[in-house]
Structure formats: structure tokens, C-alpha cells
Design a protein around this motif. Structure first.
Motif, PDB file in Angstrom:
ATOM      1  N   TRP A 129       0.857  -1.187   0.000  1.00  0.00           N
ATOM      2  CA  TRP A 129       0.000   0.000   0.000  1.00  0.00           C
ATOM      3  C   TRP A 129       0.890   1.232   0.000  1.00  0.00           C
ATOM      4  O   TRP A 129       1.711   1.410   0.908  1.00  0.00           O
ATOM      5  N   PHE A 130       0.736   2.049  -1.034  1.00  0.00           N
ATOM      6  CA  PHE A 130       1.506   3.282  -1.150  1.00  0.00           C
ATOM      7  C   PHE A 130       0.558   4.473  -1.152  1.00  0.00           C
ATOM      8  O   PHE A 130      -0.006   4.825  -2.201  1.00  0.00           O
ATOM      9  N   PRO A 131       0.339   5.104   0.006  1.00  0.00           N
ATOM     10  CA  PRO A 131      -0.472   6.332   0.019  1.00  0.00           C
ATOM     11  C   PRO A 131       0.323   7.474  -0.594  1.00  0.00           C
ATOM     12  O   PRO A 131       1.423   7.801  -0.136  1.00  0.00           O
ATOM     13  N   GLY A 132      -0.209   8.084  -1.645  1.00  0.00           N
ATOM     14  CA  GLY A 132       0.528   9.093  -2.383  1.00  0.00           C
ATOM     15  C   GLY A 132       0.902  10.310  -1.568  1.00  0.00           C
ATOM     16  O   GLY A 132       1.844  11.030  -1.916  1.00  0.00           O
ATOM     17  N   CYS A 133       0.195  10.533  -0.480  1.00  0.00           N
ATOM     18  CA  CYS A 133       0.451  11.696   0.366  1.00  0.00           C
ATOM     19  C   CYS A 133       1.785  11.592   1.098  1.00  0.00           C
ATOM     20  O   CYS A 133       2.422  12.616   1.391  1.00  0.00           O
ATOM     21  N   TYR A 134       2.227  10.356   1.356  1.00  0.00           N
ATOM     22  CA  TYR A 134       3.347  10.169   2.281  1.00  0.00           C
ATOM     23  C   TYR A 134       4.468   9.281   1.735  1.00  0.00           C
ATOM     24  O   TYR A 134       5.503   9.158   2.394  1.00  0.00           O
ATOM     25  N   THR A 135       4.291   8.653   0.600  1.00  0.00           N
ATOM     26  CA  THR A 135       5.314   7.750   0.089  1.00  0.00           C
ATOM     27  C   THR A 135       5.666   8.087  -1.351  1.00  0.00           C
ATOM     28  O   THR A 135       4.875   8.706  -2.072  1.00  0.00           O
ATOM     29  N   LEU A 136       6.826   7.669  -1.767  1.00  0.00           N
ATOM     30  CA  LEU A 136       7.328   7.768  -3.130  1.00  0.00           C
ATOM     31  C   LEU A 136       7.678   9.182  -3.569  1.00  0.00           C
ATOM     32  O   LEU A 136       8.255   9.372  -4.642  1.00  0.00           O
ATOM     33  N   ILE A 137       7.356  10.188  -2.779  1.00  0.00           N
ATOM     34  CA  ILE A 137       7.696  11.564  -3.140  1.00  0.00           C
ATOM     35  C   ILE A 137       8.746  12.141  -2.193  1.00  0.00           C
ATOM     36  O   ILE A 137       9.163  13.291  -2.352  1.00  0.00           O
ATOM     37  N   TRP A 138       9.150  11.358  -1.212  1.00  0.00           N
ATOM     38  CA  TRP A 138      10.176  11.769  -0.263  1.00  0.00           C
ATOM     39  C   TRP A 138      11.266  10.713  -0.214  1.00  0.00           C
ATOM     40  O   TRP A 138      10.997   9.510  -0.342  1.00  0.00           O
ATOM     41  N   GLN A 139      12.492  11.167   0.014  1.00  0.00           N
ATOM     42  CA  GLN A 139      13.607  10.252   0.233  1.00  0.00           C
ATOM     43  C   GLN A 139      14.285  10.661   1.535  1.00  0.00           C
ATOM     44  O   GLN A 139      14.781  11.778   1.658  1.00  0.00           O
ATOM     45  N   ASN A 140      14.251   9.769   2.501  1.00  0.00           N
ATOM     46  CA  ASN A 140      14.899  10.054   3.781  1.00  0.00           C
ATOM     47  C   ASN A 140      16.365   9.652   3.681  1.00  0.00           C
ATOM     48  O   ASN A 140      16.685   8.569   3.170  1.00  0.00           O
ATOM     49  N   ILE A 141      17.258  10.496   4.155  1.00  0.00           N
ATOM     50  CA  ILE A 141      18.690  10.275   3.954  1.00  0.00           C
ATOM     51  C   ILE A 141      19.427  10.400   5.277  1.00  0.00           C
ATOM     52  O   ILE A 141      19.328  11.421   5.967  1.00  0.00           O
ATOM     53  N   LEU A 142      20.170   9.367   5.623  1.00  0.00           N
ATOM     54  CA  LEU A 142      21.119   9.415   6.728  1.00  0.00           C
ATOM     55  C   LEU A 142      22.518   9.418   6.120  1.00  0.00           C
ATOM     56  O   LEU A 142      22.847   8.499   5.366  1.00  0.00           O
ATOM     57  N   PRO A 143      23.345  10.411   6.411  1.00  0.00           N
ATOM     58  CA  PRO A 143      24.676  10.470   5.791  1.00  0.00           C
ATOM     59  C   PRO A 143      25.653   9.473   6.414  1.00  0.00           C
ATOM     60  O   PRO A 143      26.796   9.813   6.721  1.00  0.00           O
ATOM     61  N   ALA A 144      25.165   8.243   6.592  1.00  0.00           N
ATOM     62  CA  ALA A 144      25.989   7.176   7.169  1.00  0.00           C
ATOM     63  C   ALA A 144      25.449   5.822   6.716  1.00  0.00           C
ATOM     64  O   ALA A 144      24.983   5.016   7.528  1.00  0.00           O
ATOM     65  N   PRO A 145      25.471   5.549   5.400  1.00  0.00           N
ATOM     66  CA  PRO A 145      25.024   4.231   4.927  1.00  0.00           C
ATOM     67  C   PRO A 145      25.912   3.145   5.513  1.00  0.00           C
ATOM     68  O   PRO A 145      27.129   3.314   5.644  1.00  0.00           O
ATOM     69  N   ILE A 146      25.303   2.029   5.892  1.00  0.00           N
ATOM     70  CA  ILE A 146      26.052   0.985   6.584  1.00  0.00           C
ATOM     71  C   ILE A 146      26.257  -0.234   5.702  1.00  0.00           C
ATOM     72  O   ILE A 146      25.491  -0.492   4.761  1.00  0.00           O
ATOM     73  N   VAL A 147      27.297  -0.988   6.001  1.00  0.00           N
ATOM     74  CA  VAL A 147      27.610  -2.234   5.299  1.00  0.00           C
ATOM     75  C   VAL A 147      28.093  -3.242   6.330  1.00  0.00           C
ATOM     76  O   VAL A 147      28.456  -2.882   7.454  1.00  0.00           O
ATOM     77  N   THR A 148      28.072  -4.506   5.959  1.00  0.00           N
ATOM     78  CA  THR A 148      28.659  -5.544   6.799  1.00  0.00           C
ATOM     79  C   THR A 148      29.936  -6.024   6.133  1.00  0.00           C
ATOM     80  O   THR A 148      29.955  -6.331   4.935  1.00  0.00           O
ATOM     81  N   LEU A 149      31.022  -6.066   6.898  1.00  0.00           N
ATOM     82  CA  LEU A 149      32.330  -6.446   6.371  1.00  0.00           C
ATOM     83  C   LEU A 149      32.997  -7.458   7.288  1.00  0.00           C
ATOM     84  O   LEU A 149      32.813  -7.422   8.505  1.00  0.00           O
ATOM     85  N   GLU A 150      33.756  -8.345   6.683  1.00  0.00           N
ATOM     86  CA  GLU A 150      34.587  -9.267   7.456  1.00  0.00           C
ATOM     87  C   GLU A 150      36.004  -8.710   7.530  1.00  0.00           C
ATOM     88  O   GLU A 150      36.639  -8.452   6.508  1.00  0.00           O
ATOM     89  N   VAL A 151      36.466  -8.519   8.767  1.00  0.00           N
ATOM     90  CA  VAL A 151      37.812  -8.010   8.999  1.00  0.00           C
ATOM     91  C   VAL A 151      38.506  -8.975   9.954  1.00  0.00           C
ATOM     92  O   VAL A 151      37.992  -9.261  11.044  1.00  0.00           O
ATOM     93  N   ASN A 152      39.634  -9.496   9.536  1.00  0.00           N
ATOM     94  CA  ASN A 152      40.390 -10.457  10.354  1.00  0.00           C
ATOM     95  C   ASN A 152      39.531 -11.639  10.786  1.00  0.00           C
ATOM     96  O   ASN A 152      39.585 -12.103  11.925  1.00  0.00           O
ATOM     97  N   GLY A 153      38.695 -12.098   9.859  1.00  0.00           N
ATOM     98  CA  GLY A 153      37.879 -13.281  10.114  1.00  0.00           C
ATOM     99  C   GLY A 153      36.623 -13.043  10.924  1.00  0.00           C
ATOM    100  O   GLY A 153      35.890 -13.989  11.216  1.00  0.00           O
ATOM    101  N   ILE A 154      36.330 -11.802  11.286  1.00  0.00           N
ATOM    102  CA  ILE A 154      35.148 -11.483  12.098  1.00  0.00           C
ATOM    103  C   ILE A 154      34.271 -10.497  11.323  1.00  0.00           C
ATOM    104  O   ILE A 154      34.759  -9.473  10.845  1.00  0.00           O
ATOM    105  N   GLN A 155      32.968 -10.811  11.230  1.00  0.00           N
ATOM    106  CA  GLN A 155      32.050  -9.908  10.544  1.00  0.00           C
ATOM    107  C   GLN A 155      31.534  -8.847  11.508  1.00  0.00           C
ATOM    108  O   GLN A 155      31.195  -9.138  12.660  1.00  0.00           O
ATOM    109  N   GLY A 156      31.487  -7.629  11.026  1.00  0.00           N
ATOM    110  CA  GLY A 156      30.965  -6.521  11.807  1.00  0.00           C
ATOM    111  C   GLY A 156      30.196  -5.568  10.923  1.00  0.00           C
ATOM    112  O   GLY A 156      30.068  -5.764   9.711  1.00  0.00           O
TER     113      GLY A 156
END
Length: 650
Positions: A129-156
Motif C-alpha cells: 500500500w503506497f499512500p501518495g500523500c506520504y510515500t514515493l515523493i520523499w527520500q529520507n537520507i542518513l549520511p551514514a550508509p552501513i555495510v557488513t564487512l569481514e575483517v580479520n575473520g570477524i564480521q561486523g
């Protein structure tokens, strides 16, 4: 309150309601405060949204549409007790609709958000359900996109190391709106906590409450993270569901991080900003008129009166081959940001890029070909096919293809085309058995198509074939007699099963035999594989035993390789057009026109598993047999990832 049955009378009543509800704009108008701004503080946007009062007439209309559209939903009975590992999605759909019907809300937003959360919680991107009043016309942005990475055999969990270059593509007004917050220093930081909890636990929370789209929790986990894709004919990067949520729930999010090249834990409160991408407005009234009021294309039309909408870019005329099954992952018209240049492949693309959705390469080893299919929804239906041929021809001179990273849906027939081109025409029919719901209104729609000999609707029999691949005559009612099975104690009623009619839309010759041994073909992605992508990958794995590998996910938890596997979606306007073209809008089983701007799409067709034809492929659990963690070398570097995968899989 009584709502007139006539669409015209309903519209007049609604417009009268709107004019009496909204007062003239004033200095305290919260929508006027954000008017003209590209980037706004989330709480300011929410204040605008919550200025529209709850109205029972609107709620009743929207819920009646949902009640009656759900009669066409292929998976309703499966949700009563979703089989493992999909139990998280178990829902009594009718009970939830009754709850919402009986709830008194403070604002229109509160009602729509509750309905949105319920439908999104089905975790089926074909049903939203996409109400046109509140969806698809806005993009919320956090300037900190996250990823999962394995470093030294440990995922974080980390803030994406390329985030500074990635976010630099936003206009300068984005950074200015952050009031001096320096997000560049966060690039590559290890995350210790998010909102006071373990970062993987918070990722689970977002996957369970925000992501939607995919039945498999592991795939939704991957959707929380930033990842690459194809957009606009080039490699692009998405924010992910934590850094790009749909609603303005938080002004800031607290993280404890260890900045790159340091050892000390720091607490940072990172601001969100809402990016407005819709039509201009100046105040509350104009915002409602531009985004919330019913629009000319909100509801369907009678094709007998206006003619069917025409497909673009060489797409076949048959409605069954049109884009009725597009997935909504990242469907908002957001700023498409390119993958930063340092992460682009260093090898040049080979021929086969005219469709804008395929990028193909031969890796530095000189023998591994990569066909990166970003979507099965090209601007030019025929160009997709010629791109595949051009790519395969380039690969044949060097080695073998290694298709990678299928993200989104599109034309069903292009998925079947790619399957048949890789497997050869000797396999016969390249798709699944399929069916639609057998409710009484659906039966009547097909009867009307038979009587009027309609050929340009989804329900028209000429779009489908019998199991001998003979196209159905226009007078055949495949909805009757219905097929009835028991699902979770309910009588699940469907049409007769049938085949797609795709071969007539193939514009290039299909080789009789595979261009390469299928044992030398592998499918590599992150599980965010939707709709036609899921059909294609499932066909390759179930029928040919093709290797399927998935990167990312939470350590120790499975991830399905096929993502979202329905078959075909109908948007609300599509279904409404089917009813109106069949002259059945006055039938008590037919839904009324929506009186606000919105779209309730639903999964209209089932694909039945090749391995077990008693089960839809959506509910056949098929986790990837090969799982790899992302590293700093592979997380957003396609060429490095493909090179690593080729070494592991071949």
C-alpha cells in the motif's frame, strides 16, 4: 457516513469534504514551513503530514478497496500459518483489516501509516500500500550508509568506507542542511552500537519493521545495508533501509563508533534529512492537492472507451508480457547516485549495453564473463534480447558466462527469454505452471472477456497457453472449473493452471543447445532478487542445478538466493481497469474508486515450483548453497567481487 456508489458522486462528495476540512493557510501552517525546501528536518515533515485530520469516509473507502483487492491475492491463506523459515510473516489478514476498521486515529497519516505497516509486514514486495500523500515523493537520507564487512575473520557493521565520495554527489544544499555536521569523518568507522543495542540486533529490527518486500529475513537483512546496482544505465549505489527509510521517524540516530585509524569509541548523533521529490507546493492545501487528492491516473479506465495503454520501447502488445510484475524495491524517484568512480570496473564493458539494464564484462583472467543484469525492465524490450546475444557472443570468444547480481523485476517474458537462451530451446517451455485466484468476480471478468472477445487485458485468455503451449482461444474461460486445495485449513480456490505465451515475443533466434555448459554458469548476488529475477534464478537452479551464491547477510544465518518469488503483480489501476473493461464496476464484489491518491498493488499470479508443483516457489525455501562475507575489497567493488566469486565457484 454514507458514500455514494457512483464514482462521480463520490468524487464530488470527497472534494466537498476536503474544502470543509482544511482551513485557509496561516503563519502556523506546518506545511508552509517546509515549502520550497529541498531538504527538511524529519519532524518538520511529520508535522505537515499530521496536520491532515483523520476522516472516517477516507478510511472506509481505502479499506473497502483493500478488502476487495485481497480477494485476488494469491497468498492470503498461506499467511495464516506461514511455513518455516518464513514464520515471521504469519498474519491473519482479515483480522488486521477489521482491527484497522475499528481503530480511531488522530490523523490521516496515523491511519495510513498503520495500514502501510500492516501490508508491508506481509514482506511481499508484490503486495504493498503506497499512500501518495506520504510515500514515493520523499527520500529520507542518513549520511551514514552501513555495510557488513569481514575483517580479520570477524564480521561486523561499518559505515560504508566509500560514504564520503558517495554522499558528495548530493547537491551542496544537503550538507548545508546538516548545520555543520561532518559526515565525511565517519567513512569506514566500525559501529559498536546503534540506538544503544548491538548493531546486528538493530539491523534485525530494521529488517523486521521497515524493509518489507522479502519473505526471507536474511534477504531483508541485506536490504538494510548499502549495495550497488544498475540505474540509468550505469553502476549506482543505494543507501539501504537504515540510511534510506521511507518515513521521518527519527531526527537523529545515535551510534557508538570507532573511527577509521583510531581505537577510541565515540558517540555520535547523526542527523536524518528528508529530500522532497514531488511537485511544488506552498502550504497545506496545495500540498494536499498536489500529492494526496485523487489524481487522473489513480483509478483504472474502461479500455473499451479509451483504448489500452500502450507499452513503450518495443514491448510486446500482449498484456501478459507487459510490466505487470515490477517490484517496488527502491521505487521512490530518489536521487540516483552513481557508484563512486574508484569502484567502477577497470575492464571495459563488452557489447550489449543498449537496453540500459545490462552491463557485461570479461574479467582480467581473460576467460570469465560477467553479465550483470540490473533489471528485467528495460526501456526497450527488444534491446534486452539483443544485448544478451551480444554479451554471449563476446563471452564465447573467451570463456564462459558468470551472470551476477540480479536485483529487480520486470517483464516476465524477458526472464523466460534469458533462461531459454542460456539453456537452449531443447528444454521446451522455459517457465513455470501458473494460475490466478478463482474468486467469483475473477470468473465473471473472464466470462466478460470471452463474451466481448477482449484481447488487450491481463485476464484475456489469448495471453495464456495450455500445457501443450497452444494459445487459448478468446472464448476459453480458464477460471472455470476452479481448482480447490486446502491451505492452512482454508479452501484455497484458484483458476486452472496455464503457461505464459512468451515465445512469440522473442525477436532473436534461440539456440537449440546451451551456448555454454550450464555447469560453468553461476548466479551471484545478495538475495535482493525480485520478481522476474526470482523466476529466472529459480528456473536455473531448480531445472539445471545452477550454482547460486549470496554475499552478505548476518553471520550464521541463511539467506535465500531468490528474494521475492511471486509471479506477477497488478497495480490498483490495472485491476480496476480489468473490472471496468469487463463492465463489472457495479458488481457488489467490485471495489470502489479510491478517493485519495494511492496504489494498492497485489500479487496476482502464482508460479508453482518445478520441483514440487503443489507449492508456490515463494514458499519453497531455497537458501544459497554458497555464502560469502563482504570485505573491504569486495563490498562495493563489483570487479573485485566477481573475481573472488569466480575463483570460489569455478
Amino acid at each position: 457516513m454514507f458514500f455514494p456508489r457512483s464514482p462521480y458522486a463520490r468524487l464530488l462528495a470527497f472534494l466537498s469534504l476536503i474544502s470543509s476540512t482544511f482551513a485557509a493557510p496561516s503563519a502556523s501552517d506546518p506545511c508552509a514551513k517546509i515549502a520550497g525546501q529541498t531538504f527538511s528536518v524529519p519532524s518538520d515533515v511529520l508535522a505537515c503530514w499530521k496536520s491532515f485530520p483523520f476522516n472516517e469516509t477516507i478510511r472506509d473507502n481505502v479499506l473497502e478497496v483493500h478488502q476487495k483487492v485481497f480477494n485476488f491475492y494469491t497468498f492470503e491463506d498461506y499467511y495464516l500459518n506461514s511455513p518455516p523459515p518464513f514464520q515471521e510473516s504469519t498474519t491473519n489478514i482479515r483480522a488486521e483489516l477489521a482491527r484497522i476498521q475499528g481503530t480511531k486515529y488522530a490523523t490521516d497519516y496515523d491511519f495510513n501509516r498503520d495500514l502501510y505497516n500492516f501490508v508491508t509486514g506481509l514482506n511481499d514486495g508484490h503486495t504493498r500500500w503506497f499512500p501518495g500523500c506520504y510515500t514515493l515523493i520523499w527520500q529520507n537520507i542518513l549520511p551514514a550508509p552501513i555495510v557488513t564487512l569481514e575483517v580479520n575473520g570477524i564480521q561486523g557493521v561499518f559505515i560504508a568506507p566509500d560514504s564520503a565520495e558517495f554522499l558528495a554527489q548530493f547537491p551542496p544544499s544537503f550538507a548545508a542542511s546538516l548545520n555543520g555536521f561532518d559526515f565525511n569523518r565517519l567513512a569506514g568507522a566500525q559501529i559498536v552500537e546503534i540506538q544503544g543495542t548491538d548493531p546486528f540486533n538493530y539491523v534485525d529490527f530494521i529488517a523486521s519493521t521497515v524493509s518489507g518486500n522479502y519473505l526471507d529475513h536474511g534477504v531483508r537483512v541485506n536490504s538494510v545495508f548499502s549495495s550497488y546496482r544498475i540505474a540509468g544505465g550505469t553502476l549506482s549505489q543505494r543507501l539501504g533501509d537504515l540510511a534510506g527509510p521511507p518515513f521521518p521517524d527519527l531526527d537523529t540516530i545515535e551510534m557508538k563508533v570507532i573511527l577509521a585509524n583510531t581505537t577510541k569509541i565515540q558517540t555520535v548523533n547523526i542527523p536524518y534529512r528528508m529530500d522532497y521529490l514531488g511537485p511544488a507546493f506552498t502550504d497545506k492545501n496545495s500540498y494536499w492537492a498536489a500529492n494526496c487528492a485523487v489524481q487522473s491516473d489513480t483509478n483504472g479506465v474502461d479500455f473499451n472507451a479509451v483504448g489500452p495503454t500502450k507499452n513503450q520501447g518495443g514491448a510486446p502488445a500482449s498484456k501478459s508480457q507487459a510490466k505487470g510484475n515490477i517490484i517496488t524495491v527502491d521505487s521512490k524517484p530518489g536521487n540516483a547516485l552513481n557508484l563512486p568512480p574508484p569502484f567502477f570496473p577497470t575492464v571495459p564493458p563488452v557489447d550489449g549495453t543498449t537496453s540500459g539494464v545490462i552491463l557485461s564484462y570479461i574479467l582480467p583472467d581473460g576467460k570469465t564473463g560477467v553479465m550483470f543484469v540490473g533489471s528485467f525492465e528495460p526501456n526497450d524490450f527488444n534491446a534486452f534480447q539483443t544485448d544478451v546475444v551480444a554479451s554471449i557472443n563476446a563471452f564465447q570468444a573467451k570463456g564462459h558466462p558468470h551472470p551476477d547480481s540480479f536485483f529487480t523485476g520486470g517483464f516476465v517474458c524477458l526472464g523466460l527469454f534469458l533462461h531459454q537462451y542460456l539453456a537452449g530451446s531443447k528444454i521446451g517451455y522455459p517457465g513455470f505452471e501458473t494460475s490466478v485466484r478463482g474468486n467469483q468476480l475473477a470468473i465473471e471478468i473472464v466470462k466478460a472477456n470471452n463474451a466481448m472477445q477482449i484481447t488487450d487485458t491481463f485476464y484475456s485468455p489469448v495471453n495464456w497457453a495450455f500445457f501443450n503451449d497452444t494459445v487459448m482461444p478468446v472464448t476459453h474461460n480458464y477460471e472455470f472449473p476452479v481448482e480447490t486445495t486446502k491451505v492452512n485449513g482454508q479452501f484455497d480456490i484458484n483458476s486452472q493452471r496455464f503457461h505464459d505465451t512468451c515465445s512469440e515475443s522473442f525477436v532473436v533466434p534461440i539456440p537449440e543447445n546451451p551456448p555454454f555448459p550450464l555447469g560453468k554458469v553461476a548466479l551471484v548476488g545478495n538475495g535482493n532478487c525480485a520478481s522476474t529475477c526470482s523466476l529466472f534464478t529459480t528456473l536455473m537452479v531448480e531445472r539445471h542445478g545452477t550454482k547460486a551464491a549470496v554475499f552478505g547477510g548476518k553471520p550464521g544465518e541463511q539467506v535465500e538466493y531468490k528474494g521475492m518469488a511471486g509471479n506477477q503483480v497488478l497495480e490498483w489501476a490495472d485491476l480496476d481497469s480489468e473490472v471496468k473493461t469487463a463492465h463489472l464496476k457495479s458488481d457488489p464484489l467490485a471495489a470502489p474508486d479510491l478517493v485519495i491518491n494511492g496504489n494498492f498493488r497485489h500479487n496476482w499470479r502464482i508460479a508453482w515450483s518445478f520441483l514440487d508443483e503443489s507449492r508456490p516457489i515463494a514458499y519453497v525455501s531455497e537458501p544459497a548453497k554458497f555464502r560469502f562475507a563482504y570485505t573491504k575489497d569486495t563490498y562495493n567493488n563489483p570487479q573485485n567481487l566477481w573475481t573472488f566469486a569466480a575463483k570460489q565457484l569455478f
